[in-house]
Design a protein around this motif. Sequence first.
Motif, PDB file in Angstrom:
ATOM      1  N   GLU A   1      93.904 -14.098 -13.114  1.00 50.75           N
ATOM      2  CA  GLU A   1      95.067 -14.567 -12.357  1.00 50.75           C
ATOM      3  C   GLU A   1      94.630 -15.466 -11.194  1.00 50.75           C
ATOM      4  OE1 GLU A   1      98.697 -12.659  -9.632  1.00 50.75           O
ATOM      5  OE2 GLU A   1      97.578 -11.390 -11.028  1.00 50.75           O
ATOM      6  N   ALA A   2      93.583 -15.044 -10.496  1.00 54.81           N
ATOM      7  CA  ALA A   2      93.078 -15.849  -9.380  1.00 54.81           C
ATOM      8  C   ALA A   2      92.494 -17.169  -9.876  1.00 54.81           C
ATOM      9  CB  ALA A   2      92.015 -15.059  -8.616  1.00 54.81           C
ATOM     10  N   ALA A   3      91.734 -17.109 -10.972  1.00 55.32           N
ATOM     11  CA  ALA A   3      91.122 -18.320 -11.521  1.00 55.32           C
ATOM     12  C   ALA A   3      92.185 -19.284 -12.050  1.00 55.32           C
ATOM     13  CB  ALA A   3      90.135 -17.947 -12.617  1.00 55.32           C
ATOM     14  N   ARG A   4      93.206 -18.733 -12.698  1.00 59.25           N
ATOM     15  CA  ARG A   4      94.275 -19.579 -13.230  1.00 59.25           C
ATOM     16  C   ARG A   4      95.034 -20.270 -12.109  1.00 59.25           C
ATOM     17  NH1 ARG A   4      94.809 -22.608 -16.990  1.00 59.25           N
ATOM     18  NH2 ARG A   4      93.934 -20.994 -18.346  1.00 59.25           N
ATOM     19  N   LYS A   5      95.322 -19.535 -11.049  1.00 58.56           N
ATOM     20  CA  LYS A   5      96.006 -20.135  -9.896  1.00 58.56           C
ATOM     21  C   LYS A   5      95.144 -21.223  -9.262  1.00 58.56           C
ATOM     22  CE  LYS A   5      98.178 -18.968  -5.472  1.00 58.56           C
ATOM     23  NZ  LYS A   5      98.493 -17.866  -4.508  1.00 58.56           N
TER      24      LYS A   5
ATOM     25  N   ALA B   1      79.122 -21.839   0.744  1.00 57.71           N
ATOM     26  CA  ALA B   1      78.934 -23.269   0.485  1.00 57.71           C
ATOM     27  C   ALA B   1      80.240 -24.042   0.539  1.00 57.71           C
ATOM     28  CB  ALA B   1      78.278 -23.462  -0.877  1.00 57.71           C
ATOM     29  N   GLY B   2      81.373 -23.355   0.401  1.00 51.74           N
ATOM     30  CA  GLY B   2      82.663 -24.033   0.455  1.00 51.74           C
ATOM     31  C   GLY B   2      83.404 -24.092  -0.865  1.00 51.74           C
ATOM     32  N   ILE B   3      82.934 -23.366  -1.883  1.00 47.38           N
ATOM     33  CA  ILE B   3      83.679 -23.312  -3.138  1.00 47.38           C
ATOM     34  C   ILE B   3      84.959 -22.517  -2.895  1.00 47.38           C
ATOM     35  CG2 ILE B   3      83.661 -22.366  -5.490  1.00 47.38           C
ATOM     36  CD1 ILE B   3      80.726 -23.116  -5.644  1.00 47.38           C
ATOM     37  N   PRO B   4      86.119 -23.085  -3.207  1.00 46.04           N
ATOM     38  CA  PRO B   4      87.396 -22.448  -2.849  1.00 46.04           C
ATOM     39  C   PRO B   4      87.585 -21.088  -3.518  1.00 46.04           C
ATOM     40  CG  PRO B   4      87.712 -24.765  -3.444  1.00 46.04           C
ATOM     41  CD  PRO B   4      86.310 -24.416  -3.819  1.00 46.04           C
ATOM     42  N   ASP B   5      88.388 -20.261  -2.872  1.00 43.10           N
ATOM     43  CA  ASP B   5      88.701 -18.937  -3.404  1.00 43.10           C
ATOM     44  C   ASP B   5      89.320 -19.065  -4.793  1.00 43.10           C
ATOM     45  OD1 ASP B   5      87.813 -18.011  -1.001  1.00 43.10           O
ATOM     46  OD2 ASP B   5      89.807 -17.512  -0.206  1.00 43.10           O
ATOM     47  N   GLY B   6      88.926 -18.157  -5.673  1.00 46.26           N
ATOM     48  CA  GLY B   6      89.469 -18.127  -7.026  1.00 46.26           C
ATOM     49  C   GLY B   6      88.710 -18.965  -8.029  1.00 46.26           C
ATOM     50  N   VAL B   7      87.861 -19.871  -7.557  1.00 48.23           N
ATOM     51  CA  VAL B   7      87.109 -20.740  -8.479  1.00 48.23           C
ATOM     52  C   VAL B   7      86.004 -19.968  -9.177  1.00 48.23           C
ATOM     53  CG1 VAL B   7      85.592 -22.760  -8.633  1.00 48.23           C
ATOM     54  CG2 VAL B   7      87.672 -22.845  -7.235  1.00 48.23           C
ATOM     55  N   LEU B   8      85.272 -19.150  -8.438  1.00 48.36           N
ATOM     56  CA  LEU B   8      84.170 -18.365  -8.990  1.00 48.36           C
ATOM     57  C   LEU B   8      84.427 -16.884  -8.703  1.00 48.36           C
ATOM     58  CD1 LEU B   8      81.349 -18.058 -10.253  1.00 48.36           C
ATOM     59  CD2 LEU B   8      80.378 -18.501  -8.000  1.00 48.36           C
ATOM     60  N   ASN B   9      84.662 -16.118  -9.754  1.00 49.76           N
ATOM     61  CA  ASN B   9      84.904 -14.686  -9.643  1.00 49.76           C
ATOM     62  C   ASN B   9      83.831 -13.941 -10.428  1.00 49.76           C
ATOM     63  OD1 ASN B   9      87.951 -14.765  -8.564  1.00 49.76           O
ATOM     64  ND2 ASN B   9      87.742 -16.278 -10.200  1.00 49.76           N
ATOM     65  N   VAL B  10      83.382 -12.797  -9.915  1.00 51.28           N
ATOM     66  CA  VAL B  10      82.352 -12.004 -10.590  1.00 51.28           C
ATOM     67  C   VAL B  10      82.879 -10.594 -10.827  1.00 51.28           C
ATOM     68  CG1 VAL B  10      80.013 -11.054 -10.469  1.00 51.28           C
ATOM     69  CG2 VAL B  10      80.469 -13.363  -9.602  1.00 51.28           C
ATOM     70  N   ILE B  11      82.899 -10.191 -12.092  1.00 51.87           N
ATOM     71  CA  ILE B  11      83.319  -8.847 -12.486  1.00 51.87           C
ATOM     72  C   ILE B  11      82.110  -8.118 -13.050  1.00 51.87           C
ATOM     73  CG2 ILE B  11      84.797  -7.474 -13.998  1.00 51.87           C
ATOM     74  CD1 ILE B  11      86.361  -8.919 -11.882  1.00 51.87           C
TER      75      ILE B  11
END
Length: 466
Positions: free
Chosen positions: A66-70, A212-222
Amino acid sequence: MLLHSNGVVAENFVQIPKIKFTKLFINGEFVDAVSGKLFETIDPRNEEVTARVAEGDKEDVNLAVEAARKAFDHGKWPRMSGFERGRIMMKFADLVEENVEELAVLDTINAGKLLTWGKMVDIPSSANILRYYAGAADKIHGETLKMSRELQGYTLSEPIGVVGHIIPWNVPSAMFFMKVSPALAAGCTMIVKPAEQTPLSALYYAHLAKLAGIPDGVLNVITGFGATAGAAISSHMDIDKVSFTGSGEVGRQVMQAAAAILQGEVCVAGSRVYVQEGIYDEFVRKCVEKAKKWVVGDPFDPQVHQGPQANRKQFDKILSYIEHGKREGATLLVGGKPCSEKGYHIEPTIFTDVKDDMAIVKDEIFGPVMSLMKFRTVEEAIERANKTRYGLAAGIVTNDLNLANRVSRSIRAGIIWVNCYFGFDSDCPYGGYKMSGFGRELGLHCLDQYLQVKSVVTPIYNSPWL
């Protein structure tokens, strides 16, 4: 302390730092699993618990997707200029290098990798892979089409969307960046599931990505297990592409679950060695001599050549294959046993009198086991080398350039090393034939896997199409 296989006692060489990140990373924040569950990571040197990590499951994957899609549909990362994405990725790479010591330690206590190798090779190479694709981020172009009628056409290369990356335990840092880097450069958003045996460096990289500045939701780790978190990623309807590296068996399971194109590969260990009969005896003698001097022990010790296997399951699997080789009639020249009271250490093991239909030749052992086989003619060597269901990598050693060219064109494998081995580079595509998977990582070809082509056609003014 740990007793080396050569009888030398190894001291504790490095003070293990406090583990900083053990929670899931979703939408730019470290959070507990919805279930509240934790699982233990085990130090393969001594079988002790190093950390308790959040155990992600289907509900956590749903939140990450959901975060990545947004972030993909409405966020700035896919809409940012390639130059700006590349600038942030360069900063990410700098942060990786600045923290090389701690990152190398994490991979050592998770996977048993040699600390010196991690500090000198794995982590710097990971940073360089990130820089390579950072440099490519502003060089993604479409094409102008030569239309056969009075039409003007061009293509756009656009990011494919939300990507699920499933990563193996053998080279956790390098595999993280081999998958994440081109996807970031293309403008994708993603969910990364590291192997349950090696989650710690992936979580640290998520922290550095945010810095580094990569926006929230772009890179998620599960973090979690393949049967739960991995399966949820593979079958999720809102993930546009799944990239998987691991065993062929798990790869088939992922492929059944995934609607997108996947990447499935095995390792490049030189476990099958075909030696021409004229030099065979001397080659065997030198291999045995080398194996007896090979130091197995604490991967923090700079004098050690080989650390422990990454986990108990793999340790037991390797020993079972060694026993299977002996039962099938292969001759055990050296090694073949555990070499420490604690930890997953196995002696370097060499077999001769090996036949091509034996399990130690046909299967991927993924451990310190080598089978030495004699051949007479080059034609025979090519035929036998190709008689395998795998085809990721092969090495050729010869002083004859014509022979090297002939064999390299005849062996069915994704990468051929001539008079060298393990010659990886950011610009060199890496992937397999047959059951070693499809698709390629590294090189500019890899970017195409995270892009899709859109064609745009308009009529030329005053054409009959108006």
